[in-house]
Design a protein around this motif. Structure first.
Motif, PDB file in Angstrom:
ATOM      1  N   THR A  76     -16.407  50.630 110.914  1.00 53.39           N
ATOM      2  CA  THR A  76     -17.821  50.702 110.535  1.00 53.39           C
ATOM      3  C   THR A  76     -18.456  52.003 111.040  1.00 53.39           C
ATOM      4  OG1 THR A  76     -18.448  49.395 112.499  1.00 53.39           O
ATOM      5  CG2 THR A  76     -18.127  48.202 110.425  1.00 53.39           C
ATOM      6  N   ASP A  77     -18.047  52.472 112.205  1.00 49.76           N
ATOM      7  CA  ASP A  77     -18.553  53.753 112.705  1.00 49.76           C
ATOM      8  C   ASP A  77     -18.112  54.897 111.795  1.00 49.76           C
ATOM      9  OD1 ASP A  77     -19.726  52.474 114.840  1.00 49.76           O
ATOM     10  OD2 ASP A  77     -18.191  53.054 116.304  1.00 49.76           O
ATOM     11  N   ALA A  78     -16.846  54.857 111.363  1.00 43.33           N
ATOM     12  CA  ALA A  78     -16.331  55.916 110.493  1.00 43.33           C
ATOM     13  C   ALA A  78     -17.043  55.917 109.147  1.00 43.33           C
ATOM     14  CB  ALA A  78     -14.822  55.749 110.298  1.00 43.33           C
ATOM     15  N   LEU A  79     -17.292  54.737 108.601  1.00 39.84           N
ATOM     16  CA  LEU A  79     -17.981  54.648 107.317  1.00 39.84           C
ATOM     17  C   LEU A  79     -19.427  55.111 107.428  1.00 39.84           C
ATOM     18  CD1 LEU A  79     -16.461  51.238 106.218  1.00 39.84           C
ATOM     19  CD2 LEU A  79     -16.078  53.439 105.086  1.00 39.84           C
ATOM     20  N   ALA A  80     -20.033  54.886 108.580  1.00 42.19           N
ATOM     21  CA  ALA A  80     -21.379  55.411 108.813  1.00 42.19           C
ATOM     22  C   ALA A  80     -21.352  56.930 108.871  1.00 42.19           C
ATOM     23  CB  ALA A  80     -21.950  54.831 110.101  1.00 42.19           C
ATOM     24  N   ASP A  81     -20.342  57.491 109.517  1.00 44.82           N
ATOM     25  CA  ASP A  81     -20.226  58.947 109.599  1.00 44.82           C
ATOM     26  C   ASP A  81     -20.001  59.566 108.218  1.00 44.82           C
ATOM     27  OD1 ASP A  81     -20.535  58.900 112.315  1.00 44.82           O
ATOM     28  OD2 ASP A  81     -18.401  59.098 112.781  1.00 44.82           O
ATOM     29  N   ASP A  82     -19.152  58.940 107.417  1.00 43.98           N
ATOM     30  CA  ASP A  82     -18.772  59.532 106.140  1.00 43.98           C
ATOM     31  C   ASP A  82     -19.827  59.363 105.056  1.00 43.98           C
ATOM     32  OD1 ASP A  82     -16.286  60.527 106.954  1.00 43.98           O
ATOM     33  OD2 ASP A  82     -15.270  58.624 106.544  1.00 43.98           O
ATOM     34  N   LEU A  83     -20.481  58.183 105.025  1.00 47.86           N
ATOM     35  CA  LEU A  83     -21.366  57.877 103.905  1.00 47.86           C
ATOM     36  C   LEU A  83     -22.707  57.282 104.317  1.00 47.86           C
ATOM     37  CD1 LEU A  83     -18.508  56.430 101.746  1.00 47.86           C
ATOM     38  CD2 LEU A  83     -20.024  58.244 100.935  1.00 47.86           C
ATOM     39  N   GLY A  84     -22.942  57.197 105.612  1.00 44.92           N
ATOM     40  CA  GLY A  84     -24.186  56.613 106.066  1.00 44.92           C
ATOM     41  C   GLY A  84     -24.288  55.129 105.789  1.00 44.92           C
ATOM     42  N   LYS A  85     -23.155  54.443 105.665  1.00 47.22           N
ATOM     43  CA  LYS A  85     -23.185  53.013 105.346  1.00 47.22           C
ATOM     44  C   LYS A  85     -23.648  52.204 106.550  1.00 47.22           C
ATOM     45  CE  LYS A  85     -19.620  52.948 101.785  1.00 47.22           C
ATOM     46  NZ  LYS A  85     -18.554  52.181 101.132  1.00 47.22           N
ATOM     47  N   GLY A  86     -24.543  51.268 106.282  1.00 47.32           N
ATOM     48  CA  GLY A  86     -24.943  50.341 107.320  1.00 47.32           C
ATOM     49  C   GLY A  86     -23.807  49.385 107.641  1.00 47.32           C
ATOM     50  N   THR A  87     -23.866  48.762 108.803  1.00 47.01           N
ATOM     51  CA  THR A  87     -22.784  47.902 109.261  1.00 47.01           C
ATOM     52  C   THR A  87     -22.554  46.730 108.326  1.00 47.01           C
ATOM     53  OG1 THR A  87     -23.198  48.488 111.576  1.00 47.01           O
ATOM     54  CG2 THR A  87     -21.976  46.454 111.163  1.00 47.01           C
ATOM     55  N   VAL A  88     -23.613  46.077 107.870  1.00 43.04           N
ATOM     56  CA  VAL A  88     -23.463  44.900 107.010  1.00 43.04           C
ATOM     57  C   VAL A  88     -22.832  45.292 105.679  1.00 43.04           C
ATOM     58  CG1 VAL A  88     -24.665  43.059 105.792  1.00 43.04           C
ATOM     59  CG2 VAL A  88     -25.356  43.661 108.121  1.00 43.04           C
ATOM     60  N   GLU A  89     -23.341  46.381 105.079  1.00 40.47           N
ATOM     61  CA  GLU A  89     -22.762  46.823 103.803  1.00 40.47           C
ATOM     62  C   GLU A  89     -21.310  47.246 103.972  1.00 40.47           C
ATOM     63  OE1 GLU A  89     -23.277  50.548 100.813  1.00 40.47           O
ATOM     64  OE2 GLU A  89     -25.113  49.403 101.172  1.00 40.47           O
ATOM     65  N   ALA A  90     -20.987  47.922 105.061  1.00 36.17           N
ATOM     66  CA  ALA A  90     -19.611  48.345 105.297  1.00 36.17           C
ATOM     67  C   ALA A  90     -18.681  47.137 105.405  1.00 36.17           C
ATOM     68  CB  ALA A  90     -19.536  49.190 106.568  1.00 36.17           C
ATOM     69  N   LYS A  91     -19.133  46.115 106.114  1.00 32.11           N
ATOM     70  CA  LYS A  91     -18.304  44.911 106.237  1.00 32.11           C
ATOM     71  C   LYS A  91     -18.173  44.190 104.908  1.00 32.11           C
ATOM     72  CE  LYS A  91     -18.848  42.206 109.753  1.00 32.11           C
ATOM     73  NZ  LYS A  91     -19.471  41.338 110.752  1.00 32.11           N
ATOM     74  N   LEU A  92     -19.294  44.049 104.195  1.00 27.40           N
ATOM     75  CA  LEU A  92     -19.302  43.297 102.946  1.00 27.40           C
ATOM     76  C   LEU A  92     -18.433  43.951 101.883  1.00 27.40           C
ATOM     77  CD1 LEU A  92     -20.517  41.075 101.064  1.00 27.40           C
ATOM     78  CD2 LEU A  92     -22.370  42.701 100.576  1.00 27.40           C
ATOM     79  N   THR A  93     -18.613  45.251 101.673  1.00 27.60           N
ATOM     80  CA  THR A  93     -17.983  45.918 100.539  1.00 27.60           C
ATOM     81  C   THR A  93     -16.658  46.591 100.865  1.00 27.60           C
ATOM     82  OG1 THR A  93     -19.179  47.998 100.939  1.00 27.60           O
ATOM     83  CG2 THR A  93     -20.258  46.347  99.545  1.00 27.60           C
ATOM     84  N   GLU A  94     -16.321  46.675 102.133  1.00 34.54           N
ATOM     85  CA  GLU A  94     -15.069  47.343 102.493  1.00 34.54           C
ATOM     86  C   GLU A  94     -14.156  46.417 103.296  1.00 34.54           C
ATOM     87  OE1 GLU A  94     -14.368  50.971 102.119  1.00 34.54           O
ATOM     88  OE2 GLU A  94     -16.325  51.925 102.066  1.00 34.54           O
ATOM     89  N   ILE A  95     -14.551  46.105 104.512  1.00 30.77           N
ATOM     90  CA  ILE A  95     -13.664  45.375 105.417  1.00 30.77           C
ATOM     91  C   ILE A  95     -13.416  43.958 104.925  1.00 30.77           C
ATOM     92  CG2 ILE A  95     -13.407  44.509 107.774  1.00 30.77           C
ATOM     93  CD1 ILE A  95     -15.139  46.946 108.659  1.00 30.77           C
ATOM     94  N   ASP A  96     -14.478  43.249 104.571  1.00 25.68           N
ATOM     95  CA  ASP A  96     -14.304  41.854 104.150  1.00 25.68           C
ATOM     96  C   ASP A  96     -13.577  41.736 102.819  1.00 25.68           C
ATOM     97  OD1 ASP A  96     -15.520  41.009 106.447  1.00 25.68           O
ATOM     98  OD2 ASP A  96     -17.470  40.576 105.533  1.00 25.68           O
ATOM     99  N   MET A  97     -13.744  42.714 101.946  1.00 21.45           N
ATOM    100  CA  MET A  97     -13.015  42.672 100.677  1.00 21.45           C
ATOM    101  C   MET A  97     -11.515  42.834 100.912  1.00 21.45           C
ATOM    102  SD  MET A  97     -15.309  44.478  97.719  1.00 21.45           S
ATOM    103  CE  MET A  97     -14.072  44.047  96.491  1.00 21.45           C
ATOM    104  N   VAL A  98     -11.146  43.700 101.853  1.00 23.56           N
ATOM    105  CA  VAL A  98      -9.725  43.847 102.177  1.00 23.56           C
ATOM    106  C   VAL A  98      -9.208  42.577 102.850  1.00 23.56           C
ATOM    107  CG1 VAL A  98      -8.013  45.180 103.460  1.00 23.56           C
ATOM    108  CG2 VAL A  98      -9.922  46.355 102.353  1.00 23.56           C
ATOM    109  N   ARG A  99     -10.007  42.009 103.739  1.00 21.05           N
ATOM    110  CA  ARG A  99      -9.605  40.743 104.379  1.00 21.05           C
ATOM    111  C   ARG A  99      -9.352  39.661 103.328  1.00 21.05           C
ATOM    112  NH1 ARG A  99     -13.917  41.306 108.832  1.00 21.05           N
ATOM    113  NH2 ARG A  99     -12.756  41.872 110.704  1.00 21.05           N
ATOM    114  N   ALA A 100     -10.226  39.599 102.323  1.00 18.59           N
ATOM    115  CA  ALA A 100     -10.060  38.593 101.276  1.00 18.59           C
ATOM    116  C   ALA A 100      -8.760  38.814 100.508  1.00 18.59           C
ATOM    117  CB  ALA A 100     -11.253  38.628 100.323  1.00 18.59           C
ATOM    118  N   GLU A 101      -8.416  40.073 100.248  1.00 17.64           N
ATOM    119  CA  GLU A 101      -7.156  40.373  99.566  1.00 17.64           C
ATOM    120  C   GLU A 101      -5.959  39.955 100.420  1.00 17.64           C
ATOM    121  OE1 GLU A 101      -6.225  41.843  96.468  1.00 17.64           O
ATOM    122  OE2 GLU A 101      -8.271  41.241  95.989  1.00 17.64           O
TER     123      GLU A 101
END
Length: 487
Positions: A76-101
Motif C-alpha cells: 500500500t505504501d508503494a502504490l501510494a508512492d506510484d499513483l497516490g492511491k489511498g489505502t482502502v482503494e489499494a486494498k480493494l482494487t489491487e491486493i484483495d483482488m489478487v487474494r480473491a484469485e
C-alpha cells in the motif's frame, strides 16, 4: 486492465534473491542479471517438471498469499508512492483482488487439473479419450503501471496454477511497486520457478527477443502490436489485455444510483482504469439530469476540493498529465476541470459538446475526464458504439430486460455489463479479456488456468482385438454403408 501507451523511464535494478520457506535449497544462488541466462535457466527447470505437481503449485499459491498478508503495508505504501492511491482503494482494487484469485485457485486447483473424458464414436470402440491440462512451460508476464500489483500477480496466479514457470516484468512506470515485487517475490516463491526482471523499454525488448511458451501482456494497443510481432518470431501464443473506449449508455439520468456508480467506476484510480466508462451516451433528456446527479456524486465522494482528498489519486507522470490537460480544450467543462501540475492531480471532470474529431473522442482517455454525448435513441447509441473499434467492456444503464437483451445482441465487446461499471472484475468465475482491438485471450479463475495450459488430447485403444477392420479398404458398397452408420 490495459494502459495507454507512454514513453518508458528507467527503474530500480532487481534486488538479490533470498531464502524461501517452501522446500528451497538452504542457500539460494543469486539469479544472473543476463536475460538470456535467466530465460535459459527457466527452460532447464521446465525439463525437470519441478512446477508440475499439484503439491508444488498449491505451495506456491500459499506462499504468494503469505507474501500479501505479511507485507500488505509495503504494497500500500508503494502504490501510494506510484499513483497516490489511498489505502482502502489499494486494498480493494489491487491486493484483495489478487487474494480473491489465489483463494479461488486454491479451492478449485485439483478440479482444474483433472482430465476430462470425451465420448468416442461407435466405430472406434473399445477405446478411451480424454483432455488433460498440461503446463505450457515458460511464461512471460509483462505488467502495467495503472494497477502495478494486480496486473502482474493475477496472471502469475494463473501461471502457477497451470504448472508453469514464470518471468515477471513489472512496469518501470510504477518503480516503488516494482522494487517491492523484486525484493519480496524471491523471498516467498521458489526462485527456480519465478524470476523478476526490472528495467525499462530496452529490458522489455531483450525479453521479447527470447523464446517463451506464452507471453501475457497488459498495456496499450501500440505496445501490444509490438509484443505480438515479437512473439510471432517464435510462434509464441500471446494474451493481450489492452483497452479502448468503453462506452456507457444511460437511458435515464435522473437516478442518483446511476450517477454514483458511474462516478465510482470512472474516477477510481483517477480514471486510469481500462474498464472505466470512457464516455457516456445519454438518451434524450437523460444528459441534463445526469449532469446534476454526477455533480452531487463527485462532491459526495471527494468533497468540494477533490485535489486534496485522500481518497483521490494522481496521474502517473507528467507526460500523461499534459496529455489529459490538453483534452480539456476540446469541449465544454460542466464539472471540475481544475488541476495541479505540482501534484499531477486533475479534478474529476465532466464535459459536454465535445469535438468528435478531437483526441478526446478518438483515443482512450485513461484519466478523470468523462464526456457526455446526447443521442436521440437507443438505436442511435448502438450505431455510435458499433462505428468504433470493439471496446473492452460496454455498459448499459437500464432496468428494461428487452433493452438489455438487445444491447448484448447488437454490441460486440469483451464484456457486457448492466448498471454497474467495473464490478465484473471482482468475479473470479467470469473471463476477463477483450475482443478485436481491445485484446485477445481471457483470464481470471479457470479461464486463466486454461489460457496458460495446453488442453492436450489423449486417446488409447487396445491392439488385442483389431476392431478397426471395418474401416480398412477395400471399400465395398456394404462396407461404406456400415462406415456411414458407425461414424
Amino acid at each position: 486492465m490495459g494502459t495507454s501507451d507512454t514513453p518508458h523511464k528507467s527503474a530500480a535494478s532487481r534486488e538479490s534473491t533470498a531464502l524461501n520457506e517452501l522446500e528451497l535449497p538452504e542457500v539460494v544462488p543469486e539469479l544472473p542479471e543476463n536475460i538470456v541466462e535467466i530465460v535459459a535457466s527457466m527452460h532447464d527447470v521446465v525439463a525437470t517438471r519441478l512446477a508440475h505437481p499439484r503439491r508444488f503449485r498449491a505451495s506456491q499459491l500459499k506462499a504468494l498469499e503469505r507474501m500479501l498478508d505479511a507485507h500488505e503495508q509495503d504494497f500500500t505504501d508503494a502504490l501510494a508512492d506510484d499513483l497516490g492511491k489511498g489505502t482502502v482503494e489499494a486494498k480493494l482494487t489491487e491486493i484483495d483482488m489478487v487474494r480473491a484469485e489465489i483463494d479461488h485457485a486454491q479451492l478449485h486447483l485439483s478440479e482444474w487439473m483433472e482430465s476430462k473424458a470425451v465420448k468416442i464414436p461407435l466405430a472406434l470402440h473399445p477405446a478411451a479419450a480424454k483432455i488433460e491440462p498440461q503446463p505450457l512451460g515458460v511464461v512471460l508476464v509483462i505488467g502495467a503501471w495503472n494497477y502495478p500489483l494486480q496486473l502482474i500477480l493475477a496472471p502469475l496466479v494463473a501461471s502457477i496454477a497451470a504448472g508453469n514457470v514464470t518471468v515477471l516484468k513489472p512496469s518501470e512506470l510504477a518503480p516503488a511497486t516494482s522494487a517491492v515485487l523484486g525484493r519480496l517475490i524471491p523471498k516467498f516463491l521458489d526462485h527456480r520457478a519465478c524470476a523478476v526482471v526490472q528495467g525499462g523499454a530496452s529490458t522489455s525488448k531483450h525479453l521479447l527477443e527470447q523464446h517463451f511458451d506464452h507471453i501475457f501482456f497488459t498495456g496499450g494497443e501500440r505496445v501490444g502490436k509490438i509484443v505480438a510481432r515479437a512473439a510471432a518470431e517464435h510462434l509464441t501464443p500471446v494474451t493481450l489485455e489492452l483497452g479502448g473506449k468503453s462506452p456507457a449508455l444511460v437511458m435515464d439520468g435522473s437516478s442518483a444510483t446511476v450517477a454514483r456508480r458511474l462516478a465510482f467506476g470512472k474516477f477510481m484510480n483517477s480514471g486510469q482504469t481500462c474498464v472505466a466508462p470512457d464516455y457516456v451516451l445519454a438518451v434524450g433528456d437523460a444528459a441534463r439530469d445526469l449532469e446534476k446527479q454526477l455533480a452531487k456524486a463527485i462532491t459526495g465522494f471527494y468533497g468540494k476540493n477533490p485535489l486534496s482528498s485522500r481518497d483521490y489519486g494522481r496521474i502517473v507522470n507528467t507526460a500523461h498529465f499534459d496529455r489529459l490537460v490538453s483534452y480539456l480544450d476540446h469541449g465544454e467543462i460542466l464539472i471540475g476541470g481544475g488541476y495541479d501540475a505540482d501534484t499531477l492531480k486533475i479534478e474529476p471532470t465532466v464535459m459536454a459538446n465535445v469535438d468528435p474529431d478531437s483526441p478526446l473522442m478518438r483515443e482512450e482517455i485513461f484519466g478523470p475526464i468523462l464526456p457526455i454525448i446526447a443521442v436521440e435513441s437507443f438505436d442511435a447509441a448502438v450505431r455510435f458504439i458499433n462505428a468504433r473499434p470493439n471496446p473492452l467492456v460496454a455498459y448499459l444503464f437500464s432496468e428494461n430486460p428487452r433493452l438489455q437483451s438487445a444491447f448484448g445482441d447488437q454490441v460486440r465487446a469483451g464484456a457486457i455489463v448492466h448498471n454497474a461499471p467495473n464490478v465484473h472484475l471482482f468475479v473470479p468465475g467470469l473471463p476477463f479479456g477483450g475482443v478485436g482491438a481491445s485484446g485477445m485471450g481471457a483470464y481470471h479463475g479457470r479461464h486463466g488456468f486454461e489460457r496458460l495450459s495446453q488442453m492436450r488430447a489423449v486417446m488409447g485403444k487396445t491392439t488385442v482385438v483389431d476392431t478397426l477392420k471395418a474401416l480398412y479398404p477395400p471399400y465395398t458398397w456394404a462396407k461404406s454403408k456400415l462406415i456411414d452408420r458407425l461414424m
